[in-house]
Design an enzyme around this catalytic site. Structure first.
Site, PDB file in Angstrom:
ATOM      1  NE  ARG A  95      -5.961  -0.026   0.905  1.00 11.75           N
ATOM      2  CZ  ARG A  95      -5.455   1.201   0.797  1.00 11.75           C
ATOM      3  NH1 ARG A  95      -4.369   1.509   1.466  1.00 11.75           N
ATOM      4  NH2 ARG A  95      -6.034   2.105   0.049  1.00 11.75           N
ATOM      5  CE1 TYR A  96      -3.498  -4.436   4.908  1.00  9.56           C
ATOM      6  CE2 TYR A  96      -4.116  -2.258   5.682  1.00  9.56           C
ATOM      7  CZ  TYR A  96      -3.227  -3.079   5.030  1.00  9.56           C
ATOM      8  OH  TYR A  96      -2.084  -2.564   4.484  1.00  9.56           O
ATOM      9  NE  ARG A  99      -4.832  -3.054  10.218  1.00 12.11           N
ATOM     10  CZ  ARG A  99      -4.441  -4.181   9.600  1.00 12.11           C
ATOM     11  NH1 ARG A  99      -5.222  -5.235   9.583  1.00 12.11           N
ATOM     12  NH2 ARG A  99      -3.285  -4.224   8.962  1.00 12.11           N
ATOM     13  CB  CYS A 108      -3.486  19.131   7.753  1.00 14.35           C
ATOM     14  SG  CYS A 108      -3.596  17.356   7.570  1.00 14.35           S
ATOM     15  CB  CYS A 112       3.614  17.377   5.292  1.00 10.91           C
ATOM     16  SG  CYS A 112       3.192  17.492   7.034  1.00 10.91           S
ATOM     17  CB  CYS A 115       0.660  15.563   2.072  1.00 13.43           C
ATOM     18  SG  CYS A 115      -0.950  14.899   2.517  1.00 13.43           S
ATOM     19  NE  ARG A 117      -5.431   9.442   2.957  1.00  9.15           N
ATOM     20  CZ  ARG A 117      -5.294   8.905   4.186  1.00  9.15           C
ATOM     21  NH1 ARG A 117      -5.229   9.678   5.255  1.00  9.15           N
ATOM     22  NH2 ARG A 117      -5.253   7.591   4.333  1.00  9.15           N
ATOM     23  CG  ASP A 273       2.446   6.239  -0.714  1.00  6.53           C
ATOM     24  OD1 ASP A 273       3.112   5.230  -0.432  1.00  6.53           O
ATOM     25  OD2 ASP A 273       1.338   6.508  -0.201  1.00  6.53           O
ATOM     26  CG  ASP A 310       0.026   1.867   1.339  1.00  4.80           C
ATOM     27  OD1 ASP A 310      -0.488   0.756   1.066  1.00  4.80           O
ATOM     28  OD2 ASP A 310      -0.563   2.743   2.006  1.00  4.80           O
ATOM     29  CE  LYS A 317       0.063   1.351   6.074  1.00 10.71           C
ATOM     30  NZ  LYS A 317      -1.377   1.341   5.816  1.00 10.71           N
TER      31      LYS A 317
HETATM   32  C1  LIG Z   1      -2.175   1.754   6.802  1.00  9.93           C
HETATM   33  C2  LIG Z   1      -3.599   1.469   6.776  1.00  9.93           C
HETATM   34  C3  LIG Z   1      -4.211   0.789   7.837  1.00  9.93           C
HETATM   35  C4  LIG Z   1      -3.466   0.373   9.069  1.00  9.93           C
HETATM   36  O1  LIG Z   1      -2.486  -0.569   8.814  1.00  9.93           O
HETATM   37  P1  LIG Z   1      -1.600  -1.091  10.043  1.00  9.93           P
HETATM   38  O2  LIG Z   1      -0.563  -1.946   9.375  1.00  9.93           O
HETATM   39  O3  LIG Z   1      -2.496  -1.832  10.964  1.00  9.93           O
HETATM   40  O4  LIG Z   1      -1.001   0.108  10.714  1.00  9.93           O
HETATM   41  C5  LIG Z   1      -5.551   0.520   7.733  1.00  9.93           C
HETATM   42  N1  LIG Z   1      -6.269   0.879   6.657  1.00  9.93           N
HETATM   43  C6  LIG Z   1      -5.715   1.518   5.618  1.00  9.93           C
HETATM   44  C7  LIG Z   1      -6.565   1.901   4.477  1.00  9.93           C
HETATM   45  C8  LIG Z   1      -4.351   1.851   5.643  1.00  9.93           C
HETATM   46  O5  LIG Z   1      -3.814   2.523   4.623  1.00  9.93           O
END
Ligand SMILES: *Cc1c(COP(=O)(O)O)cnc(C)c1O
Length: 350
Positions: A95-96, A99, A108, A112, A115, A117, A273, A310, A317
């Site tokens: 998504r980013y 990372r 799990c 919870c 959750c 998911r 969420d 989110d 986010k």
């Molecule tokens: C939350 C999330 C992250 C990590 O986000 P950070 O703000 O770096 O903690 C990475 N990928 C996905 C898909 C996420 O939902």
């Protein structure tokens, strides 16, 4: 490592009958709860229950694990952030830019009830293809961080966890490895079995924990956190704002200061969420902003998480901050302090 699996089975309650036998909650409507448990199965550890008030259905820990007929409200999407449609290879969410997140297992230690998911408990099948994920990451040098998530990756057999860590660490451009786990409050006993040594061999590992209430922390948690820190694991917490459980400034402050005391930095407080089956746990966004504004400045800066929502469709986010800049004039900005006073601050010109 057999010990981990042994603890895992022995300390886990997976049926409503067992759970109701264990509790002393008067007047539980077993028929209604059984209906919920058929859709969203019960799963809770003895360790977690040992910290709850077994006679109070409103106990903040019990409410996180006890089925509730409100879960059958069928409004809301199963996959709010669109994770299922955004996996370039099975089990990988990108998504980013820098990372990726790996969905390594759907298992799990606990279910919870809030959750996001929850779809996986209803038989939604997760597929995770380590080879394809590894190839995807190798081909993209802009990716610098891998988040090992699930489910809870620490429920994986230790050999499998080691394999995943080793494969990821071996990619040269991966500089940061993060694990997401509820185990510190669900099953801290797993850390006494050599798991800390395994994590130490991949040091530094960043681990995001999931505590929502100060009552989720006890001596065993403290010891597990100490063991992890000695192994070079850096601990940050992700809490979820839950209606009737932790939705006030006093509880959030106690949670975050207690976490700091045991060496865990509060990182995120998530707005819950709008996922199907968890809507009754949601507070308004304003409630969260109000809580966050009331702790800013009053408690240690180390105890200040981001408050984030989110967004749907994988838009990511967004951190919500109470408005700090309230005016501008003649190269100065007017700021609001944590005490509600205002102060002009000289800006610089660019
Ligand atoms: C939350 C999330 C992250 C990590 O986000 P950070 O703000 O770096 O903690 C990475 N990928 C996905 C898909 C996420 O939902």
């Amino acid at each position: 490592m057999k010990l981990q699996e042994m603890n895992f089975k022995k300390d886990t309650i997976t049926s409503l009958e067992e759970l109701s036998d264990y509790l002393h909650v008067p007047g539980m409507d077993m028929k209604a709860l059984a209906q919920v448990a058929r859709v969203y199965p019960v799963r809770v550890t003895g360790h977690f229950l040992s910290m709850a008030d077994k006679s109070d259905p409103q106990d903040p820990l019990l409410r996180q694990v006890l089925p509730d007929p409100m879960e059958l409200d069928d409004r809301g999407p199963l996959d709010h952030t669109g994770e299922e449609s955004q996996q370039p290879v099975p089990g990988l969410i990108h998504r980013y830019p820098d990372r990726v997140l790996l969905l390594t297992t759907s298992n799990c230690f606990m279910h919870c009830r809030h959750c996001n998911r929850k779809r996986y408990w209803k038989g939604h099948v997760l597929s995770f293809d380590l080879e394809r994920c590894e190839r995807y990451i190798r081909e993209r040098p802009l990716i610098r961080e891998v988040i090992i998530s699930g489910g809870d990756p620490l429920t994986l057999p230790v050999e499998r966890l080691e394999q995943i860590l080793a494969r990821i660490r071996a990619i040269e451009h991966i500089r940061i490895v993060r694990i997401g786990s509820r185990s510190l409050t669900a099953m801290p006993a797993i850390f006494s079995s050599g798991l800390c040594d395994l994590l130490a061999s991949f040091s530094p590992i960043w681990m995001n924990t999931h505590f929502n209430h100060p009552a989720e922390i006890n001596e065993e948690t403290r010891e597990a956190a100490a063991c992890l820190r000695r192994s070079g694991v850096i601990l940050n917490n992700q809490a979820v704002l839950l209606r009737g459980i932790n939705d006030n400034a006093e509880i959030i402050t106690r949670l975050n200061t207690l976490l700091l005391e045991i060496g865990i930095r509060p990182y995120y407080l998530y707005h819950c969420d709008p996922v199907r089956g968890v809507l009754h746990f949601r507070t308004s966004v304003d409630r969260g902003i109000e809580i966050i504004s009331s702790v800013r400045g009053k408690v240690s800066g180390l105890a200040q998480p981001f408050f984030a929502v989110d967004l749907p469709g994988g838009m990511g986010k967004v951190n919500l901050e109470p408005g700090a800049v309230i005016g501008r004039r003649d190269g100065r900005i007017l700021l609001r302090t944590f005490q509600g006073k205002t102060c002009w601050y000289d800006d610089a010109t660019e």
